[in-house]
Design a protein around this motif. Structure first.
Motif, mmCIF file in Angstrom:
data_model
loop_
_atom_site.group_PDB
_atom_site.id
_atom_site.type_symbol
_atom_site.label_atom_id
_atom_site.label_comp_id
_atom_site.label_asym_id
_atom_site.label_seq_id
_atom_site.Cartn_x
_atom_site.Cartn_y
_atom_site.Cartn_z
ATOM 1 N N LEU A 97 0.838 -1.202 0.000
ATOM 2 C CA LEU A 97 0.000 0.000 0.000
ATOM 3 C C LEU A 97 0.872 1.250 0.000
ATOM 4 C CD1 LEU A 97 -3.019 1.035 0.366
ATOM 5 C CD2 LEU A 97 -2.397 1.330 2.762
ATOM 6 N N LEU A 98 1.896 1.204 0.817
ATOM 7 C CA LEU A 98 2.826 2.332 0.901
ATOM 8 C C LEU A 98 3.495 2.577 -0.467
ATOM 9 C CD1 LEU A 98 3.582 4.050 3.359
ATOM 10 C CD2 LEU A 98 5.408 2.402 3.869
ATOM 11 N N VAL A 143 -2.896 21.205 3.017
ATOM 12 C CA VAL A 143 -2.373 19.857 3.248
ATOM 13 C C VAL A 143 -1.104 19.967 4.083
ATOM 14 C CG1 VAL A 143 -1.647 17.695 2.168
ATOM 15 C CG2 VAL A 143 -3.286 19.177 1.001
ATOM 16 N N HIS A 144 -1.056 19.205 5.170
ATOM 17 C CA HIS A 144 0.019 19.379 6.146
ATOM 18 C C HIS A 144 0.744 18.065 6.448
ATOM 19 C CE1 HIS A 144 -1.875 23.262 6.763
ATOM 20 N NE2 HIS A 144 -3.024 22.645 6.965
ATOM 21 N N THR A 145 0.840 17.198 5.478
ATOM 22 C CA THR A 145 1.438 15.895 5.757
ATOM 23 C C THR A 145 2.917 16.012 6.121
ATOM 24 O OG1 THR A 145 1.586 15.608 3.348
ATOM 25 C CG2 THR A 145 -0.183 14.442 4.483
ATOM 26 N N LEU A 146 3.605 17.006 5.593
ATOM 27 C CA LEU A 146 5.022 17.174 5.929
ATOM 28 C C LEU A 146 5.185 17.534 7.412
ATOM 29 C CD1 LEU A 146 7.979 17.320 4.954
ATOM 30 C CD2 LEU A 146 7.580 19.710 4.364
ATOM 31 N N ALA A 147 4.403 18.482 7.875
ATOM 32 C CA ALA A 147 4.490 18.881 9.284
ATOM 33 C C ALA A 147 4.039 17.741 10.201
ATOM 34 C CB ALA A 147 3.637 20.127 9.524
ATOM 35 N N ASN A 155 14.392 15.630 1.912
ATOM 36 C CA ASN A 155 15.551 15.279 1.079
ATOM 37 C C ASN A 155 16.039 13.857 1.209
ATOM 38 O OD1 ASN A 155 16.207 17.915 -0.177
ATOM 39 N ND2 ASN A 155 16.329 18.539 1.968
ATOM 40 N N ASN A 156 15.681 13.194 2.290
ATOM 41 C CA ASN A 156 16.186 11.846 2.511
ATOM 42 C C ASN A 156 15.099 10.832 2.190
ATOM 43 O OD1 ASN A 156 16.553 9.342 4.150
ATOM 44 N ND2 ASN A 156 18.545 10.313 4.458
ATOM 45 N N GLN A 157 15.396 9.979 1.233
ATOM 46 C CA GLN A 157 14.386 9.060 0.713
ATOM 47 C C GLN A 157 13.782 8.172 1.798
ATOM 48 O OE1 GLN A 157 14.613 7.087 -3.362
ATOM 49 N NE2 GLN A 157 15.583 5.586 -2.063
ATOM 50 N N ALA A 158 14.619 7.546 2.600
ATOM 51 C CA ALA A 158 14.104 6.635 3.619
ATOM 52 C C ALA A 158 13.309 7.389 4.684
ATOM 53 C CB ALA A 158 15.260 5.874 4.268
ATOM 54 N N ALA A 159 13.766 8.567 5.031
ATOM 55 C CA ALA A 159 13.038 9.377 6.010
ATOM 56 C C ALA A 159 11.687 9.795 5.454
ATOM 57 C CB ALA A 159 13.862 10.606 6.380
ATOM 58 N N ASN A 160 11.660 10.141 4.179
ATOM 59 C CA ASN A 160 10.425 10.556 3.520
ATOM 60 C C ASN A 160 9.374 9.436 3.573
ATOM 61 O OD1 ASN A 160 8.866 10.800 0.650
ATOM 62 N ND2 ASN A 160 9.410 12.832 1.427
ATOM 63 N N ILE A 161 9.829 8.218 3.294
ATOM 64 C CA ILE A 161 8.911 7.070 3.305
ATOM 65 C C ILE A 161 8.472 6.758 4.738
ATOM 66 C CG2 ILE A 161 8.766 4.601 2.819
ATOM 67 C CD1 ILE A 161 10.779 5.200 0.465
ATOM 68 N N LEU A 162 9.404 6.846 5.656
ATOM 69 C CA LEU A 162 9.080 6.627 7.068
ATOM 70 C C LEU A 162 8.033 7.649 7.534
ATOM 71 C CD1 LEU A 162 10.308 4.657 9.250
ATOM 72 C CD2 LEU A 162 11.601 6.631 10.069
ATOM 73 N N GLY A 163 8.229 8.885 7.131
ATOM 74 C CA GLY A 163 7.293 9.945 7.514
ATOM 75 C C GLY A 163 5.892 9.689 6.978
ATOM 76 N N ALA A 164 5.817 9.254 5.725
ATOM 77 C CA ALA A 164 4.505 8.970 5.134
ATOM 78 C C ALA A 164 3.820 7.827 5.869
ATOM 79 C CB ALA A 164 4.670 8.625 3.655
#
Ligand SMILES: [Zn+2]
Length: 460
Positions: free
Chosen positions: A68-69, A103-107, A122-131
């Motif tokens: 899903l992710l 939309v505030h998904t980043l915050a 900027n960091n791919q793994a962090a971005n996915i973790l955040g989502a």
């Protein structure tokens, strides 16, 4: 406690997650050795292997189904983070974590993970973790057993898209579930998701209205932009419509339609075309002035057409999108008596004082204008091979095999290229037939009714 330097950030992250009050991952996941690897992955540059590892780690840590992710990431960006450059709606990274007035998904991701916004961007793994953290927070009411099925995440996915209009929220989430149903992948990134049966639990969105029909163009749906994002006019009498301006969205189809409905956007286009199948949604009536060209004179005289994708990623520019858009443009040129040439059908970059460069280097103007002019430029053929015929990703035997065709299969030939010489059923030839996006077959095995190049079919 002494912590090796490379692990220190991981432990801090774990502490912050708990401190932020996020529902803890299942005990088994929390105890598994996967979590410490998450930030080890996050601290390494993007590479083929790390993308899969990043999805695995994020899925495990937050109890979000991995596929899903990945499907959300594919729908948003085709899994390309664009080196930290934001989307049109202010989204970042493969998961398009977004910060705009609606939309505030980043915050939210920053609050939930304890990671800085710049790291999430900027960091791919962090971005996915955040989502994953954001999705999990949206699905806080799901019990452990319910979280295993992608079908139960529909409301969370729809909310992640950030659309305020229920029909656009449904469009966003349905796109993700359609991907899961058909399967998809990005071979170059080592990521693939196999097709599965889905039965999304749409909840309150089950009764969201299906999209309305466009009043101006029959094949299009209608999802009106916010009245803050265009100028009401009466162009039939007050202006001449002289131009079609071709754009690329720098964002997803549903995301762009949603952005035009956000009063803060201050941009809009008349039409948006979807990459996967050429579906079209109209956001502004043709009589009204959409804000897309960055030039008032041109805006008053133009119809703006947005195409889903990013200018630096040719995977978005499908034949389906070209054909559908060209049919729309052809219809508009007839309706408004606009000459079918490159002086009147222009890219955003060709608008005087343009600050945007879309549609970019991968937009095939030659092919597009052939379609607009009604020269289909498409040949047909029948495969004649003993066994099956390899489909290659380029015009030669040195390119990767991208599939196969059975003997007797019919093909559409969009253009022909010169490549590796092959001896086949119809002799020896170096002609290759492009039968789809990045899909070629050796013409020596295809009956096209002509020797050599097919008359009227363009060279690739
Ligand atoms: Zn543009």
């Amino acid at each position: 406690m002494t912590v090796p330097p490379t692990r220190r950030a991981t432990f801090m992250l774990g502490a912050l997650i708990l401190a932020a009050g996020v529902a803890a991952p299942p005990a088994s996941a929390a105890a598994a050795p996967v979590a410490p690897d998450a930030l080890t992955v996050a601290s390494t540059p993007a590479s083929t292997g790390s993308l899969t590892a990043a999805f695995d780690a994020a899925a495990t840590r937050y109890g979000v189904p991995r596929d899903l992710l990945i499907a959300i990431g594919y729908a948003e960006t085709h899994l390309d983070g664009h080196a930290g450059t934001p989307s049109a709606a202010g989204g970042y990274g493969v998961m398009n974590l977004t910060g705009n007035p609606a939309v505030h998904t980043l915050a939210e991701a920053s609050r939930l993970t304890g990671l800085k916004a710049s790291t999430l961007e900027n960091n791919q793994a962090a971005n996915i973790l955040g989502a994953a953290a954001v999705l999990r927070s949206y699905a806080a009411d799901l019990k452990t057993a319910q979280r295993d099925s992608v079908d139960n995440w529909y409301a969370a996915v729809a909310r992640y898209g950030g659309a305020t209009d229920p029909s656009v929220a449904r469009l966003y989430a349905d796109t993700v579930y359609d991907l899961l149903a058909t399967g998809f992948g990005v071979p170059a990134k080592g990521v693939s998701v196999t097709a599965r049966a889905v039965a999304p639990q749409r909840g309150t969105l089950a009764t969201a209205r299906a999209s309305l029909d466009s009043a101006d163009y029959g094949p299009a749906a209608w999802a009106p932009a916010s009245t803050s994002n265009y100028t009401v006019a009466n162009r039939e009498t007050d202006y001449n419509i002289n131009y079609i301006v071709i754009h690329v969205t720098q964002g997803s189809y549903a995301g762009s339609i949603s952005w035009f409905q956000n009063p803060a956007a201050q941009v809009s286009a008349h039409y948006v075309v979807r990459s996967s199948d050429g579906a079209i949604t109209q956001s502004v009536r043709e009589k009204d002035i959409a804000w897309h060209a960055g030039n008032w004179t041109y805006n008053t005289q133009a119809i703006g057409i947005e195409h889903e994708g990013y200018i630096d990623d040719p995977s978005w520019f499908t034949d389906a999108m070209y054909r559908s858009s060209a049919a729309l443009t052809r219809s508009l040129t007839t309706k408004y008596a606009i000459p079918r040439d490159r002086s009147h059908i222009i890219g955003h970059i060709e608008v005087p004082s343009a600050t945007h460069t879309d549609p970019g280097q991968y937009w095939n103007w030659t092919y597009y204008m052939q379609l607009v002019n009604g020269v289909t430029g498409i040949g047909t053929g029948t495969v004649n091979v003993s066994g099956s015929l390899n489909i290659r990703s380029g015009p030669g035997t040195g390119y990767a095999v991208a599939g196969s065709l059975a003997n007797g299969a019919g093909v559409s030939v969009y253009c022909q290229a010169t490549g590796t010489t092959v001896t086949g059923t119809y002799g020896t030839s170096n002609i290759w037939d492009r039968i789809g996006t990045n899909k070629y077959v050796a013409d020596a095995y295809v009956l096209t009714g002509s020797d050599g190049f097919i008359p009227g079919v363009p060279r690739c």
